[in-house]
Scaffold this motif. Structure first.
Motif, PDB file in Angstrom:
ATOM      1  N   VAL A 149       0.845  -1.198   0.000  1.00  0.00           N
ATOM      2  CA  VAL A 149       0.000   0.000   0.000  1.00  0.00           C
ATOM      3  C   VAL A 149       0.882   1.250   0.000  1.00  0.00           C
ATOM      4  CG1 VAL A 149      -1.688   1.346   1.306  1.00  0.00           C
ATOM      5  CG2 VAL A 149      -1.969  -1.133   1.105  1.00  0.00           C
ATOM      6  N   ALA A 150       1.920   1.236   0.832  1.00  0.00           N
ATOM      7  CA  ALA A 150       2.850   2.374   0.865  1.00  0.00           C
ATOM      8  C   ALA A 150       3.531   2.560  -0.483  1.00  0.00           C
ATOM      9  CB  ALA A 150       3.884   2.162   1.969  1.00  0.00           C
ATOM     10  N   LEU A 151       3.927   1.456  -1.112  1.00  0.00           N
ATOM     11  CA  LEU A 151       4.552   1.522  -2.437  1.00  0.00           C
ATOM     12  C   LEU A 151       3.563   2.045  -3.479  1.00  0.00           C
ATOM     13  CD1 LEU A 151       6.613  -1.792  -2.522  1.00  0.00           C
ATOM     14  CD2 LEU A 151       7.530   0.503  -2.880  1.00  0.00           C
ATOM     15  N   ALA A 152       2.303   1.610  -3.381  1.00  0.00           N
ATOM     16  CA  ALA A 152       1.293   2.068  -4.331  1.00  0.00           C
ATOM     17  C   ALA A 152       1.093   3.576  -4.233  1.00  0.00           C
ATOM     18  CB  ALA A 152      -0.035   1.341  -4.091  1.00  0.00           C
ATOM     19  N   GLY A 153       1.086   4.097  -2.991  1.00  0.00           N
ATOM     20  CA  GLY A 153       0.964   5.539  -2.807  1.00  0.00           C
ATOM     21  C   GLY A 153       2.131   6.291  -3.413  1.00  0.00           C
ATOM     22  N   ALA A 154       3.331   5.735  -3.261  1.00  0.00           N
ATOM     23  CA  ALA A 154       4.520   6.362  -3.851  1.00  0.00           C
ATOM     24  C   ALA A 154       4.472   6.276  -5.371  1.00  0.00           C
ATOM     25  CB  ALA A 154       5.783   5.691  -3.315  1.00  0.00           C
ATOM     26  N   LEU A 155       4.086   5.117  -5.886  1.00  0.00           N
ATOM     27  CA  LEU A 155       4.048   4.920  -7.340  1.00  0.00           C
ATOM     28  C   LEU A 155       2.999   5.797  -8.005  1.00  0.00           C
ATOM     29  CD1 LEU A 155       5.198   3.222  -9.698  1.00  0.00           C
ATOM     30  CD2 LEU A 155       3.349   1.585  -9.273  1.00  0.00           C
TER      31      LEU A 155
END
Length: 279
Positions: A149-155
């Motif tokens: 989820v954190a990676l998705a927000g960054a991406l």
């Protein structure tokens, strides 16, 4: 190939009279490159990570991120859109009641129009393998799912550089494998530069290049094969080669003619299958 990050003679200390915690750091990160920064706790690697998107600013020297000098305060928002960070503990990064709201949070702050934001959110959720979890409460997810989820927000910000500061250290082996697999895929498909900050030598095997920090200075730099076959230099900074590399090095010491560059179980097994000992 253009440099996405350029660090030139960086020195940093927290107070005017305190000693420098980073000393004369110079490095570059090219477009699409995976750079791993290795070092023990206290080596300065997490401090260095914060310079890539202007969370820290040099006391002396310069950091240029995606063509912008980080000393230009008016450009910090722009820098942070281009250089996204994912930190160690996913629970500290999740701020919204649902997965889709959390992925959208950074886009809302960046003023992205609703229709574009919606497309980016669901595109990122799909790429990170979170489809079907859009309405889930993040705190109910596994550690690996939370970090995705954190990676998705960054991406969703569509960054040019992704910085991961010990982003897998709190995950179990399954969660760690999930995140690393996704990072490899993103690097290939999106041509994103990845900077991984870690003390895990096994994770560093995935990188194109490795930098080792000790006491705030760069002490070694090279490709994984160069770094991990030099056991003496690793030992001086308290690191050991990944287990598979240790096995390969030990076999060579016993006159098994393994090729250089054996960095995986598959490569080791393939090399041993070709080996024909002299009777």
């Amino acid at each position: 190939m253009a440099n996405e990050i350029t660090v030139d003679n960086l020195f940093f200390r927290y107070h005017e009279q305190s000693p420098y915690v980073l000393n004369d750091i110079s490095l570059t990160v090219k477009q699409g490159e995976w750079l791993t920064i290795l070092g023990h706790n206290g080596s300065g690697k997490s401090t260095l990570a914060k310079f890539f998107n202007a969370l820290n600013v040099p006391s002396k020297g310069d950091v240029v991120a995606c063509g912008i000098n980080t000393k230009t305060a008016d450009e910090w928002i722009n820098i942070r859109r281009n250089v996204a960070m994912v930190f160690q503990n996913p629970d500290n990064q999740i701020v919204a009641p649902t997965v889709e709201d959390d992925v959208a949070f950074g886009l809302e702050n960046a003023g992205v129009p609703y229709e574009d934001m919606r497309d980016r959110v669901y595109n990122s959720i799909n790429k990170l393998g979170l489809s079907g979890l859009e309405k889930q409460e993040p705190h109910r997810l596994s550690g690996g799912q939370k970090q995705r989820v954190a990676l998705a927000g960054a991406l969703a910000l569509r960054p040019r550089v992704l910085v991961l500061d010990e982003a897998t250290s709190m995950l179990d082996p399954t969660g760690r494998k999930e995140v690393l697999s996704i990072l490899e895929k993103l690097r290939v498909e999106e041509n994103i530069s990845i900077i991984m900050i870690t003390h895990d030598v096994t994770e560093a095997l995935l990188s194109d290049r490795i930098i080792i920090l000790a006491e705030g200075s760069i002490v070694h730099e090279g490709v994984p094969n160069q770094i991990f076959t030099d056991e003496a230099s690793l030992g001086k900074v308290g690191l050991r080669a990944p287990f598979i590399v240790q096995i390969a090095n030990e076999l060579r010491r016993h006159d098994v003619p393994l090729p250089e560059g054996v960095l995986s179980h598959e490569e080791l097994v393939s090399s041993l299958c070709k080996y024909k000992p002299i009777a």
